[in-house]
Design a protein around this motif. Sequence first.
Motif, PDB file in Angstrom:
ATOM      1  N   PHE A 136       0.838  -1.203   0.000  1.00  0.00           N
ATOM      2  CA  PHE A 136       0.000   0.000   0.000  1.00  0.00           C
ATOM      3  C   PHE A 136       0.869   1.248   0.000  1.00  0.00           C
ATOM      4  O   PHE A 136       0.606   2.209  -0.743  1.00  0.00           O
ATOM      5  CB  PHE A 136      -0.921  -0.005   1.217  1.00  0.00           C
ATOM      6  N   ASN A 137       1.906   1.269   0.820  1.00  0.00           N
ATOM      7  CA  ASN A 137       2.782   2.439   0.913  1.00  0.00           C
ATOM      8  C   ASN A 137       3.476   2.736  -0.413  1.00  0.00           C
ATOM      9  O   ASN A 137       3.608   3.897  -0.810  1.00  0.00           O
ATOM     10  CB  ASN A 137       3.821   2.233   2.014  1.00  0.00           C
ATOM     11  N   ILE A 138       3.925   1.683  -1.113  1.00  0.00           N
ATOM     12  CA  ILE A 138       4.592   1.875  -2.408  1.00  0.00           C
ATOM     13  C   ILE A 138       3.629   2.503  -3.411  1.00  0.00           C
ATOM     14  O   ILE A 138       3.971   3.463  -4.121  1.00  0.00           O
ATOM     15  CB  ILE A 138       5.145   0.532  -2.937  1.00  0.00           C
ATOM     16  N   MET A 139       2.397   1.961  -3.483  1.00  0.00           N
ATOM     17  CA  MET A 139       1.413   2.512  -4.409  1.00  0.00           C
ATOM     18  C   MET A 139       1.092   3.964  -4.071  1.00  0.00           C
ATOM     19  O   MET A 139       0.905   4.804  -4.962  1.00  0.00           O
ATOM     20  CB  MET A 139       0.139   1.656  -4.398  1.00  0.00           C
ATOM     21  N   ALA A 140       1.043   4.279  -2.782  1.00  0.00           N
ATOM     22  CA  ALA A 140       0.754   5.653  -2.362  1.00  0.00           C
ATOM     23  C   ALA A 140       1.857   6.606  -2.810  1.00  0.00           C
ATOM     24  O   ALA A 140       1.570   7.691  -3.347  1.00  0.00           O
ATOM     25  CB  ALA A 140       0.585   5.705  -0.848  1.00  0.00           C
ATOM     26  N   TYR A 141       3.103   6.214  -2.636  1.00  0.00           N
ATOM     27  CA  TYR A 141       4.228   7.064  -3.045  1.00  0.00           C
ATOM     28  C   TYR A 141       4.250   7.256  -4.568  1.00  0.00           C
ATOM     29  O   TYR A 141       4.531   8.362  -5.062  1.00  0.00           O
ATOM     30  CB  TYR A 141       5.547   6.462  -2.568  1.00  0.00           C
ATOM     31  N   VAL A 142       3.967   6.199  -5.322  1.00  0.00           N
ATOM     32  CA  VAL A 142       3.939   6.288  -6.789  1.00  0.00           C
ATOM     33  C   VAL A 142       2.883   7.301  -7.237  1.00  0.00           C
ATOM     34  O   VAL A 142       3.125   8.139  -8.123  1.00  0.00           O
ATOM     35  CB  VAL A 142       3.663   4.905  -7.412  1.00  0.00           C
ATOM     36  N   ILE A 143       1.722   7.246  -6.641  1.00  0.00           N
ATOM     37  CA  ILE A 143       0.634   8.163  -6.990  1.00  0.00           C
ATOM     38  C   ILE A 143       1.022   9.606  -6.692  1.00  0.00           C
ATOM     39  O   ILE A 143       0.787  10.513  -7.510  1.00  0.00           O
ATOM     40  CB  ILE A 143      -0.646   7.776  -6.234  1.00  0.00           C
ATOM     41  N   ILE A 144       1.624   9.858  -5.555  1.00  0.00           N
ATOM     42  CA  ILE A 144       2.031  11.213  -5.180  1.00  0.00           C
ATOM     43  C   ILE A 144       3.057  11.771  -6.171  1.00  0.00           C
ATOM     44  O   ILE A 144       2.967  12.927  -6.603  1.00  0.00           O
ATOM     45  CB  ILE A 144       2.594  11.226  -3.746  1.00  0.00           C
ATOM     46  N   VAL A 145       4.016  10.944  -6.567  1.00  0.00           N
ATOM     47  CA  VAL A 145       5.044  11.379  -7.514  1.00  0.00           C
ATOM     48  C   VAL A 145       4.426  11.700  -8.879  1.00  0.00           C
ATOM     49  O   VAL A 145       4.743  12.733  -9.499  1.00  0.00           O
ATOM     50  CB  VAL A 145       6.139  10.304  -7.662  1.00  0.00           C
TER      51      VAL A 145
END
Length: 578
Positions: free
Chosen positions: A559-568
């Motif tokens: 979940f954290n990885i997907m969240a960071y990808v979306i923010i970038v």
Amino acid sequence: MFLSSLDLIVLFVYLFGIIGYGLWMSRAKHKKASDYFLASKSLPWWIVGGSLIASNISAEQILGTNGSGYAIGLAIGGYELMSALTLILVAKYLLPIFLEKKIYSIPQFLKNRFDNRVRICFSFILIILYIFVNISSIFYLGGLAIENLTGLPILIGVLGLVIYSASFSIFGGLKAVVWTDVIQAVVLLVGGLIAAGAALYTLGDGSLLNGVTNLYRFAPERFDMILDKGHKYFNDVPGISVLVGGMWITNIYYWGGNQFIIQRALAAKNIKQAQKGVASAALLKILMPVIAVIPGMAAYALQADIGKPDEAFPWVLSQLVPIGIKGLVFAALVAAIGSSISSLVNSVSTIATLDIYKPIFKKNATETHLVKVGKITAAAALLVGMLVAPLLGMLELDQAFQFIQEFTGFISPGAFVAIIFGMFWKRTSAKAALWVALLCIPLSIGLFIMGDIPFFYRMTISFVVLSTLIVTLSYLDPTHSVDRKVDLRPAYVILGAMLIISIPFIIRIFTEDILLPIWIGALFLFMNGTCLYFIFTNKANNRKAIFLSQRIFKTDISFNIMAYVIIVILACIYGFLW
């Protein structure tokens, strides 16, 4: 008739295939209400994610936002892009609380946190919104698309959509809806990308890359993500407010307080599956402007011969998509319409049965009886929505998507305030939440009548007023206990809400970026400051307060990885296309 024989074959094979699959999924008997309304709480993450997308991307998205793309440009895609970030916040901070409380509906959460009066009040509000705004407008836009593409009268198109949606949504409950949703999400994505590709291919004389280049050269101003005050459609997409301000009320209410959306996550196997499913839907939302905005922009660049913006996508489909594939893309449009209607109908059925019928009319109803009532209310919702849909044509809507946003904006600030303060301020009382429920619509109507104020601004004003109301009335309510110390952690969530909604609005009033009197900005600043003072100094708790442990907001690495990808990705998009 714009559809060839081959297109019709593709279309009807798809439609009958989905109906057959939905009926097959409906064959199991529903022994419990949770089987019908929450799919036995057995959904894996990929079903949750696919169903969220299919339920969200409906006629108002495909037709409405493409219409707004034709009229406004890429800025309307801000709804889709910021929804991705909202989904991450909802998954991390709201969903764990909902699932820990083991609720089946948003009104039930309000009942557990406050009382039955708040639950019933919001239940009636949501049902009216879903039937008379959402379902009816989706039927109207769907019937309009069918009329433009096939020549069939809009009433025939609406009737066909009723039969298609009813075939499995009434008898199969949420399980049949979500499993057909996954198929429809795939068809929707493929069909939407084909339509966008065909439009850009035509605009680029046989090259997709040239199509994008030519689209930018023809109308570079339509690639602006943030509109200035002089823009013709500033009231519909008011500049920086798509990033801070009222946009967050719309997004968090829609994704975190909207029954027909959150119901998918509530039916997940567990919290990790729910959060992973919501995050996967957030990733797909990044792709949505390509499907829901670019075809409309291309139609504008190609100088489409249409009467109003909402006809942009049907024009692309009828004029640019090749024979055979056109049937698949049209099937994708029907998939989007059918999926959203089925989801809305299931949610109306859930709220009407479990939050209105059972507590008011038959408290001791058996599980079997509740399922029967659920099916009857689902059929009634479809019937009323079908009858209201043709009346929307009399309103001469220019952009139906904006119509939905306007009327949803009458309700979303009240629901947002009740949920956020109910979760994160322990002193919030039932009496205060009830007044918020009763006054949110009259307040919004009053602001609507007062003048030409963009609906994002009206929602922000409503948020400030209702926040002050709920804090003041809760503070005056004596039904509370006293703690030895102040718990600041939940209070920071409310502070964060004010920092992204009302504080930027106030600053823009002071800098004259928003043309409202300075005294209004000073008043709102005082109201916000007063609320925060009472929140951060509070030592009293309502007897139904929610006590949160820090572990509840922990998320796993995927979940954290997907969240960071979306923010970038979002940072890059807005950085290049500001």
